[in-house]
Design an enzyme around this catalytic site. Sequence first.
Site, PDB file in Angstrom:
ATOM      1  N   MET A 155    -110.272 -14.039  29.516  1.00  0.00           N
ATOM      2  CA  MET A 155    -111.355 -13.411  30.157  1.00  0.00           C
ATOM      3  C   MET A 155    -112.850 -13.731  29.490  1.00  0.00           C
ATOM      4  SD  MET A 155    -109.977 -10.238  32.335  1.00  0.00           S
ATOM      5  CE  MET A 155    -110.223  -9.090  31.031  1.00  0.00           C
ATOM      6  N   HIS A 158    -108.426 -14.835  20.261  1.00  0.00           N
ATOM      7  CA  HIS A 158    -108.282 -15.927  21.440  1.00  0.00           C
ATOM      8  C   HIS A 158    -108.062 -17.118  20.661  1.00  0.00           C
ATOM      9  CE1 HIS A 158    -111.084 -13.015  23.558  1.00  0.00           C
ATOM     10  NE2 HIS A 158    -110.056 -13.312  24.618  1.00  0.00           N
ATOM     11  N   ASP A 175    -101.825  -7.247  23.754  1.00  0.00           N
ATOM     12  CA  ASP A 175    -101.460  -6.691  24.983  1.00  0.00           C
ATOM     13  C   ASP A 175    -100.085  -6.591  25.063  1.00  0.00           C
ATOM     14  OD1 ASP A 175    -104.286  -6.493  26.246  1.00  0.00           O
ATOM     15  OD2 ASP A 175    -104.086  -8.330  25.384  1.00  0.00           O
ATOM     16  N   GLN A 195     -98.551  -6.569  28.661  1.00  0.00           N
ATOM     17  CA  GLN A 195     -98.826  -7.617  29.459  1.00  0.00           C
ATOM     18  C   GLN A 195     -97.967  -8.761  29.090  1.00  0.00           C
ATOM     19  OE1 GLN A 195    -102.869  -8.826  30.291  1.00  0.00           O
ATOM     20  NE2 GLN A 195    -102.350 -10.519  28.545  1.00  0.00           N
ATOM     21  N   ARG A 251    -113.982  -6.242  24.082  1.00  0.00           N
ATOM     22  CA  ARG A 251    -114.499  -4.741  24.467  1.00  0.00           C
ATOM     23  C   ARG A 251    -115.294  -4.104  23.235  1.00  0.00           C
ATOM     24  NH1 ARG A 251    -110.028  -4.334  28.403  1.00  0.00           N
ATOM     25  NH2 ARG A 251    -111.251  -4.289  30.556  1.00  0.00           N
TER      26      ARG A 251
HETATM   27  P1  AMP Z   1    -108.336 -11.260  27.316  1.00  0.00           P
HETATM   28  O1  AMP Z   1    -109.627 -12.257  27.204  1.00  0.00           O
HETATM   29  O2  AMP Z   1    -108.677  -9.695  26.632  1.00  0.00           O
HETATM   30  O3  AMP Z   1    -107.658 -11.121  28.714  1.00  0.00           O
HETATM   31  O4  AMP Z   1    -107.487 -11.781  26.288  1.00  0.00           O
HETATM   32  C1  AMP Z   1    -106.704 -13.264  26.581  1.00  0.00           C
HETATM   33  C2  AMP Z   1    -105.524 -13.240  25.510  1.00  0.00           C
HETATM   34  O5  AMP Z   1    -106.122 -13.053  24.277  1.00  0.00           O
HETATM   35  C3  AMP Z   1    -104.212 -12.342  26.020  1.00  0.00           C
HETATM   36  O6  AMP Z   1    -103.465 -13.042  25.912  1.00  0.00           O
HETATM   37  C4  AMP Z   1    -104.657 -11.326  24.770  1.00  0.00           C
HETATM   38  O7  AMP Z   1    -103.206 -10.719  24.586  1.00  0.00           O
HETATM   39  C5  AMP Z   1    -105.076 -12.232  23.740  1.00  0.00           C
HETATM   40  N1  AMP Z   1    -105.742 -11.424  22.562  1.00  0.00           N
HETATM   41  C6  AMP Z   1    -106.739 -10.455  22.934  1.00  0.00           C
HETATM   42  N2  AMP Z   1    -106.973 -10.007  21.533  1.00  0.00           N
HETATM   43  C7  AMP Z   1    -106.380 -10.422  20.761  1.00  0.00           C
HETATM   44  C8  AMP Z   1    -105.972 -10.259  19.571  1.00  0.00           C
HETATM   45  N3  AMP Z   1    -106.761  -9.336  18.540  1.00  0.00           N
HETATM   46  N4  AMP Z   1    -104.985 -10.797  18.558  1.00  0.00           N
HETATM   47  C9  AMP Z   1    -104.251 -11.685  19.338  1.00  0.00           C
HETATM   48  N5  AMP Z   1    -104.343 -12.079  20.784  1.00  0.00           N
HETATM   49  C10 AMP Z   1    -105.268 -11.227  21.460  1.00  0.00           C
END
Ligand code: AMP
Length: 285
Positions: free
Chosen positions: A30, A37, A150, A153, A187
Site C-alpha cells: 500500500m 517492504h 501480517d 493475512q 502507520r
Molecule cells: P502494507 O503496505 O502495509 O500493506 O504491507 C505490504 C506488505 O509488506 C505486506 O505483505 C506486509 O506484511 C509487509 N510488511 C509490512 N511491514 C513489514 C515488516 N515490518 N516486516 C516484514 N514485512 C512487512
Amino acid sequence: MDIHRTKSDMRATRAGLARDGATIGLVPTMGFLHGGHMALVERARAECDRVVVSIFVNPTQFGPGEDYEAYPRDTDRDLAMLRDAGVDAVFLPDAAEIYPEDAETVVEPARLSRILIGRLRPGHFAGVATIVTKLFNIVGPDAAFFGEKDYQQLRVIRRVARDLDMPVRVEGVEIVREADGLAMSSRNVRLSEDHRRAAPVLHAALEVGRAAIEAGEGVTAAGERVRRRLEEARDAQVQSVDLRDAATLQPLRGTPDRAVVMLLAVRFGDVLLIDNMVAIPKEAA
Ligand code: AMP
C-alpha cells in the site's frame, strides 16, 4: 523501471517481462515504503528473474471510521526507492481503475477471515483477499511475497491461493524491526512522539510471552503476562492478545505441545498497531 497505471498496460508489460521463460515475483504493497517492504523486494529479487511491485491503498479493506483517508502516501519517494532496488515494473492504479462501479464479487475464506483481526475489523480480509486475487490475475506472478508481520493475512492469502488453485507460490518474509524492536509499519509515522516512544512495548511483551511459553507455562498464564506487560505502557489500549496454534490459528488450551503464535493488536490514540511472534514450547522443541 516501467510504471503502469492501467491493468491493460500492466498485462502487456507482464507478457514482455516473462519472455524467454523469465519468472515473475510480485510484491503487493500500500506504499509509503519502509525496510519491511524492501525486505520483500530483496527476497523477490533473489528468487525470481523479474520483480513487479504494486502500490495501491485498497479502499475495500478499510472499515468505516478507519484510516483510509489518513493513510500516509508518498509516491515519488516510493518510486525512487524501488528504482534503487532494481525493480522492473510498478503497478500504480487508482481505485476507479481497479473497481468498476458495479463490482460485486468478493473473495473470502469463510472461517479464517472472520476470526482474530477479522472480528476486530469486519470485512477487512474480504477486502484483502479480493484485491490480492485481482492483483494475481492482473500481474500473473509465479511467486508473491508477503510479510509475516501480517500473520493472519499471510495465512488468508495462502488459503485462498490453495483453495482456488491459483498457480502462484505464496512466500512469507520475516518481520523487519526498528532498532528498538518496533515492527516497521507505514502507520508508525502517525504515532505522536510519546506514543512512538511507548510502541516498542509490543515487542517487549512478545518477548515476555515467548520466554514464558519456552519455560513451559500454559497459554492462559503466558497470555496474562503479555497483557500485563502491555498495560505498563501509558496510553496503550490493548485490543487483543491471542495465543493460537501457529499453523492453524485455532485456540489452544493448557500447556501447548506445538508452536504457538502470539498475536497482538494495540491502539495508541487512533493508530492500530499489530505484531506477532512464534514461540516453540519445550515440549515441541
Ligand atoms: P502494507 O503496505 O502495509 O500493506 O504491507 C505490504 C506488505 O509488506 C505486506 O505483505 C506486509 O506484511 C509487509 N510488511 C509490512 N511491514 C513489514 C515488516 N515490518 N516486516 C516484514 N514485512 C512487512
